[in-house]
Design an enzyme around this catalytic site. Structure first.
Site, PDB file in Angstrom:
ATOM      1  N   VAL A  10      41.211  50.890  85.311  1.00 26.31           N
ATOM      2  CA  VAL A  10      42.237  50.999  86.354  1.00 26.31           C
ATOM      3  C   VAL A  10      43.326  49.947  86.154  1.00 26.31           C
ATOM      4  O   VAL A  10      44.526  50.256  86.193  1.00 26.31           O
ATOM      5  CB  VAL A  10      41.610  50.869  87.768  1.00 26.31           C
ATOM      6  CG1 VAL A  10      42.672  51.116  88.839  1.00 26.31           C
ATOM      7  CG2 VAL A  10      40.445  51.836  87.946  1.00 26.31           C
ATOM      8  N   ALA A  18      44.911  39.303  84.540  1.00 27.31           N
ATOM      9  CA  ALA A  18      43.759  38.451  84.195  1.00 27.31           C
ATOM     10  C   ALA A  18      42.617  39.310  83.684  1.00 27.31           C
ATOM     11  O   ALA A  18      42.300  40.350  84.271  1.00 27.31           O
ATOM     12  CB  ALA A  18      43.308  37.671  85.427  1.00 27.31           C
ATOM     13  N   GLY A  64      39.138  57.549  95.010  1.00 20.91           N
ATOM     14  CA  GLY A  64      40.098  57.399  93.904  1.00 20.91           C
ATOM     15  C   GLY A  64      41.525  57.673  94.352  1.00 20.91           C
ATOM     16  O   GLY A  64      42.076  56.943  95.175  1.00 20.91           O
ATOM     17  N   ILE A 109      42.667  60.084  96.171  1.00 19.35           N
ATOM     18  CA  ILE A 109      42.837  60.851  97.426  1.00 19.35           C
ATOM     19  C   ILE A 109      43.273  59.921  98.570  1.00 19.35           C
ATOM     20  O   ILE A 109      42.600  58.923  98.831  1.00 19.35           O
ATOM     21  CB  ILE A 109      41.506  61.514  97.850  1.00 19.35           C
ATOM     22  CG1 ILE A 109      40.945  62.369  96.728  1.00 19.35           C
ATOM     23  CG2 ILE A 109      41.681  62.321  99.122  1.00 19.35           C
ATOM     24  CD1 ILE A 109      39.540  62.883  97.029  1.00 19.35           C
ATOM     25  N   GLY A 150      35.156  57.277  81.613  1.00 23.83           N
ATOM     26  CA  GLY A 150      35.639  56.160  82.448  1.00 23.83           C
ATOM     27  C   GLY A 150      35.381  56.354  83.931  1.00 23.83           C
ATOM     28  O   GLY A 150      35.938  55.644  84.761  1.00 23.83           O
ATOM     29  N   GLU A 175      30.529  53.474  86.979  1.00 25.12           N
ATOM     30  CA  GLU A 175      30.637  52.031  87.190  1.00 25.12           C
ATOM     31  C   GLU A 175      30.123  51.299  85.952  1.00 25.12           C
ATOM     32  O   GLU A 175      29.413  51.894  85.124  1.00 25.12           O
ATOM     33  CB  GLU A 175      29.793  51.618  88.405  1.00 25.12           C
ATOM     34  CG  GLU A 175      30.278  52.183  89.713  1.00 25.12           C
ATOM     35  CD  GLU A 175      31.710  51.765  90.055  1.00 25.12           C
ATOM     36  OE1 GLU A 175      31.970  50.571  90.197  1.00 25.12           O
ATOM     37  OE2 GLU A 175      32.570  52.650  90.160  1.00 25.12           O
ATOM     38  N   ASP A 183      27.079  53.239  95.045  1.00 28.84           N
ATOM     39  CA  ASP A 183      28.534  53.356  95.124  1.00 28.84           C
ATOM     40  C   ASP A 183      28.924  54.242  96.316  1.00 28.84           C
ATOM     41  O   ASP A 183      29.806  53.884  97.109  1.00 28.84           O
ATOM     42  CB  ASP A 183      29.048  53.957  93.806  1.00 28.84           C
ATOM     43  CG  ASP A 183      30.538  54.215  93.822  1.00 28.84           C
ATOM     44  OD1 ASP A 183      31.299  53.246  93.654  1.00 28.84           O
ATOM     45  OD2 ASP A 183      30.949  55.371  94.020  1.00 28.84           O
ATOM     46  N   LYS A 209      30.951  53.368  99.928  1.00 28.95           N
ATOM     47  CA  LYS A 209      32.094  54.143 100.428  1.00 28.95           C
ATOM     48  C   LYS A 209      31.793  54.701 101.822  1.00 28.95           C
ATOM     49  O   LYS A 209      32.677  54.761 102.676  1.00 28.95           O
ATOM     50  CB  LYS A 209      32.425  55.263  99.440  1.00 28.95           C
ATOM     51  CG  LYS A 209      32.999  54.700  98.127  1.00 28.95           C
ATOM     52  CD  LYS A 209      33.007  55.738  97.024  1.00 28.95           C
ATOM     53  CE  LYS A 209      33.614  55.204  95.732  1.00 28.95           C
ATOM     54  NZ  LYS A 209      33.406  56.094  94.587  1.00 28.95           N
ATOM     55  N   GLY A 255      38.650  57.753  87.590  1.00 28.63           N
ATOM     56  CA  GLY A 255      39.528  57.788  86.410  1.00 28.63           C
ATOM     57  C   GLY A 255      40.658  56.782  86.589  1.00 28.63           C
ATOM     58  O   GLY A 255      41.170  56.591  87.703  1.00 28.63           O
TER      59      GLY A 255
HETATM   60  P1  NDP Z   1      36.468  47.983  84.202  1.00 26.13           P
HETATM   61  O1  NDP Z   1      35.073  47.510  83.998  1.00 26.13           O
HETATM   62  O2  NDP Z   1      37.032  49.018  83.316  1.00 26.13           O
HETATM   63  O3  NDP Z   1      37.454  46.717  84.153  1.00 26.13           O
HETATM   64  C1  NDP Z   1      37.141  45.479  84.721  1.00 26.13           C
HETATM   65  C2  NDP Z   1      38.171  44.480  84.252  1.00 26.13           C
HETATM   66  O4  NDP Z   1      37.903  43.232  84.862  1.00 26.13           O
HETATM   67  C3  NDP Z   1      38.153  44.242  82.740  1.00 26.13           C
HETATM   68  O5  NDP Z   1      39.473  44.211  82.249  1.00 26.13           O
HETATM   69  C4  NDP Z   1      37.503  42.870  82.607  1.00 26.13           C
HETATM   70  O6  NDP Z   1      38.000  42.130  81.513  1.00 26.13           O
HETATM   71  C5  NDP Z   1      37.962  42.215  83.872  1.00 26.13           C
HETATM   72  N1  NDP Z   1      37.111  41.116  84.276  1.00 26.13           N
HETATM   73  C6  NDP Z   1      35.767  41.100  84.403  1.00 26.13           C
HETATM   74  N2  NDP Z   1      35.344  39.890  84.811  1.00 26.13           N
HETATM   75  C7  NDP Z   1      36.457  39.131  84.908  1.00 26.13           C
HETATM   76  C8  NDP Z   1      36.682  37.799  85.281  1.00 26.13           C
HETATM   77  N3  NDP Z   1      35.679  36.989  85.624  1.00 26.13           N
HETATM   78  N4  NDP Z   1      37.954  37.326  85.307  1.00 26.13           N
HETATM   79  C9  NDP Z   1      38.979  38.141  84.957  1.00 26.13           C
HETATM   80  N5  NDP Z   1      38.814  39.431  84.603  1.00 26.13           N
HETATM   81  C10 NDP Z   1      37.568  39.916  84.584  1.00 26.13           C
HETATM   82  O7  NDP Z   1      36.557  48.445  85.742  1.00 26.13           O
HETATM   83  P2  NDP Z   1      37.448  49.599  86.340  1.00 26.13           P
HETATM   84  O8  NDP Z   1      38.857  49.406  85.973  1.00 26.13           O
HETATM   85  O9  NDP Z   1      36.799  50.908  86.098  1.00 26.13           O
HETATM   86  O10 NDP Z   1      37.253  49.332  87.924  1.00 26.13           O
HETATM   87  C11 NDP Z   1      37.971  48.318  88.573  1.00 26.13           C
HETATM   88  C12 NDP Z   1      37.704  48.453  90.070  1.00 26.13           C
HETATM   89  O11 NDP Z   1      38.186  49.716  90.506  1.00 26.13           O
HETATM   90  C13 NDP Z   1      36.231  48.424  90.462  1.00 26.13           C
HETATM   91  O12 NDP Z   1      36.086  47.804  91.715  1.00 26.13           O
HETATM   92  C14 NDP Z   1      35.862  49.887  90.552  1.00 26.13           C
HETATM   93  O13 NDP Z   1      34.775  50.125  91.413  1.00 26.13           O
HETATM   94  C15 NDP Z   1      37.145  50.435  91.148  1.00 26.13           C
HETATM   95  N6  NDP Z   1      37.366  51.844  90.929  1.00 26.13           N
HETATM   96  C16 NDP Z   1      37.266  52.354  89.662  1.00 26.13           C
HETATM   97  C17 NDP Z   1      37.491  53.687  89.441  1.00 26.13           C
HETATM   98  C18 NDP Z   1      37.363  54.289  88.091  1.00 26.13           C
HETATM   99  O14 NDP Z   1      37.421  55.520  87.981  1.00 26.13           O
HETATM  100  N7  NDP Z   1      37.190  53.508  87.030  1.00 26.13           N
HETATM  101  C19 NDP Z   1      37.884  54.585  90.552  1.00 26.13           C
HETATM  102  C20 NDP Z   1      38.002  53.935  91.840  1.00 26.13           C
HETATM  103  C21 NDP Z   1      37.739  52.608  92.010  1.00 26.13           C
HETATM  104  P3  NDP Z   1      37.736  42.593  79.991  1.00 26.13           P
HETATM  105  O15 NDP Z   1      38.523  43.870  79.830  1.00 26.13           O
HETATM  106  O16 NDP Z   1      38.298  41.494  79.180  1.00 26.13           O
HETATM  107  O17 NDP Z   1      36.264  42.779  79.882  1.00 26.13           O
HETATM  108  N1  HSE Z   2      32.125  55.226  89.683  1.00 25.45           N
HETATM  109  C1  HSE Z   2      32.937  55.723  90.725  1.00 25.45           C
HETATM  110  C2  HSE Z   2      32.767  57.225  90.825  1.00 25.45           C
HETATM  111  C3  HSE Z   2      34.387  55.388  90.456  1.00 25.45           C
HETATM  112  O1  HSE Z   2      32.187  57.812  89.904  1.00 25.45           O
HETATM  113  O2  HSE Z   2      33.186  57.806  91.822  1.00 25.45           O
HETATM  114  C4  HSE Z   2      35.276  55.706  91.632  1.00 25.45           C
HETATM  115  O3  HSE Z   2      35.012  54.866  92.707  1.00 25.45           O
END
Ligand code: NDP
Ligand code: HSE
Length: 436
Positions: free
Chosen positions: A17, A46, A135, A137, A188, A191, A202, A206, A307
């Site tokens: 994301v 970050a 997501g 919505i 993607g 979790e 999860d 929600k 996604g």
């Molecule tokens: P990812 O695991 O893809 O990304 C997590 C990111 O956080 C990575 O870039 C990682 O760095 C970074 N990170 C981890 N630890 C640290 C730290 N200590 N300091 C700085 N950066 C850190 O997660 P997502 O993008 O999938 O999800 C992000 C959030 O969005 C979560 O809360 C998830 O539940 C939520 N979400 C995700 C959805 C999805 O479809 N993916 C949908 C809806 C919500 P690095 O890349 O270097 O490892």
């Molecule tokens: N892992 C979560 C899902 C991401 O599959 O719905 C969106 O929150």
């Protein structure tokens, strides 16, 4: 016209994301500025590992491992790291410095929401979280704003894209849970630890968020009854379809009356949904939230529930809202928990059940089974029996499928205990709730 200064936006996390949010902030800079009423300057992203490959091209000079330094001086902090720590501490730090915070992190909201909302309120900042449920919505704003004048009675939600994807693949492609999960992870949706998806954590987070908003009551995560999909078999999924249902992992949040006491119940579990219900048509990683409100009637919110790109849309909507608030001035809007309704256990909930039993194929068995249901005040709506061909041995068996009328969870649980102990029942093959 007076031009507002540029607002400094810090993104924490550059994963599925975060990388999309950073790219869209850069790509759509002018359009977002026009909508927000102020320029949005991405001051950094970050991450944990600065050399890791990213889904999008984020300029190297914007990548940092120092999240603490990045949030200092930011007007808007977008937390997309996920999990509890360091996300919680970083959100508190950002709010403490007066920044508005946007998060997609349902886990931290469900377990530390009151602490985070209180921190925001103390400094007049706002915590936005549209992407945390469903997501892309829009469901948080509709519940908080559009339905603020109504009384929500019930929410039925498919709020986890990964499990919906898995159940859909088991149903339509014949995949095993493991095969479908591997694909959901590759795409993607899952979790970082997919146990959170398949064991219902999860969705439970929600459900806690939705129930808190809808019923103006803080619903803690540990008050949400949770069952995942790992015990479901492909046979159950297929026999559900034959009977006119589809299996979905549902979040059910209800306002219920238990012995004259109005309370709130929130639960997550697999359920049979009739094929005619709108939720049955939600395929793949899509999510849908079906809301029943006293005046509005039934509403359904549907779309991509997971996604990177779809979720980034909801995050950016919050960024624009936060920027507009900065430009307009005034404090953030506090969460409404005024109703403070009691949280009722799952035993207070009522629903219908689909029970599969393997029983002795002998005279009087149906009457015995019917008697056990009736003793526990559970009324039977429909029964069907199949007898397998070519049985060998002295005691032939039959499969009974029983659908009940609405009954209390506690009554059904007592019925199942009696059924399991009955000499005419060889096994209780499956018990699933029927919703919608
Ligand atoms: P990812 O695991 O893809 O990304 C997590 C990111 O956080 C990575 O870039 C990682 O760095 C970074 N990170 C981890 N630890 C640290 C730290 N200590 N300091 C700085 N950066 C850190 O997660 P997502 O993008 O999938 O999800 C992000 C959030 O969005 C979560 O809360 C998830 O539940 C939520 N979400 C995700 C959805 C999805 O479809 N993916 C949908 C809806 C919500 P690095 O890349 O270097 O490892
Ligand atoms: N892992 C979560 C899902 C991401 O599959 O719905 C969106 O929150």
């Amino acid at each position: 016209m007076i031009e507002y200064r540029n607002l400094r936006v810090a993104v924490l996390g550059g994963g599925s994301v975060g990388s999309q949010v950073a790219s869209l902030l850069l790509e759509h800079r002018e359009e977002l500025a026009a909508r927000a009423g102020a320029g949005l300057e991405l001051v950094g992203v970050a991450v944990r590992n600065p050399d890791a490959a990213r889904d999008t091209d984020i300029p190297r000079e914007l990548i940092t491992t120092d999240a603490d330094a990045l949030i200092l001086g930011a007007d808007i902090v977008v937390e997309l790291i996920g999990g509890i720590e360091p996300a919680r501490t970083l959100i508190l730090g950002a709010l403490g410095s007066g920044a508005d915070v946007i998060t997609a992190n349902k886990a931290v909201l469900a377990s530390h929401g009151p602490e985070l909302f209180e921190a925001a309120e103390q400094v007049g900042a706002q915590l936005y979280y549209e992407a945390a449920v469903g997501g892309a919505i829009p469901i948080i704003r509709p519940l908080r704003d559009s339905l603020a004048g109504d009384r929500v009675k019930r929410i039925l939600g498919i709020v986890n894209g990964t499990t919906n994807y898995i159940l859909d693949r088991m149903d339509t492609q014949g995949d095993s849970l493991e095969e479908a999960l591997a694909e959901a992870t590759r795409l993607g949706y899952a979790e970082a630890d997919p146990t959170a998806d398949i064991e219902g954590y999860d969705a439970a987070a929600k459900a806690a968020i939705l129930a808190s908003l809808a019923f103006h009551t803080t619903v803690p995560l540990d008050a949400v009854h949770r069952e995942g999909i790992t015990a479901l078999t492909r046979d159950e999924v297929l026999s559900a379809r034959e009977a006119g249902y589809v299996v979905k992992l549902l979040a059910v949040c209800e306002r219920i009356d238990a012995d004259g006491v109005e309370g709130v119940s929130a639960r997550v579990h697999p359920a049979l949904v009739p094929l005619s219900h709108p939720l049955a048509a939600v395929h793949g990683a899509n999510n849908a939230v079906f809301v029943e409100a006293e005046a509005a009637g039934s509403l359904m919110f549907y779309g991509a529930g997971a996604g990177g790109v779809p979720t980034a849309s909801a995050v950016l909507g919050d960024v624009v809202s936060a920027a507009r608030r900065h430009v307009a001035g005034g404090p953030g809007v506090a969460e409404s928990t005024h109703a403070n309704l009691p949280i009722l256990p799952i035993s207070s909930a009522t629903t219908r059940y689909h029970v599969i039993l393997e029983v002795a194929d002998e005279p009087g068995v149906l009457a015995t089974i019917a008697q056990l249901f009736s003793e526990h005040d559970v009324s039977v709506e429909a029964v069907s029996q199949t007898v397998p061909d070519g049985q060998e041995g002295s005691r032939p068996t039959a499969t009974l499928v029983i659908v009940t009328h609405e009954a209390a969870e506690s009554a059904l649980a007592a019925t199942v205990t009696s059924l399991a102990a009955s000499p005419v029942v060889s096994s209780v093959v499956s018990v699933l709730r029927v919703e919608g």
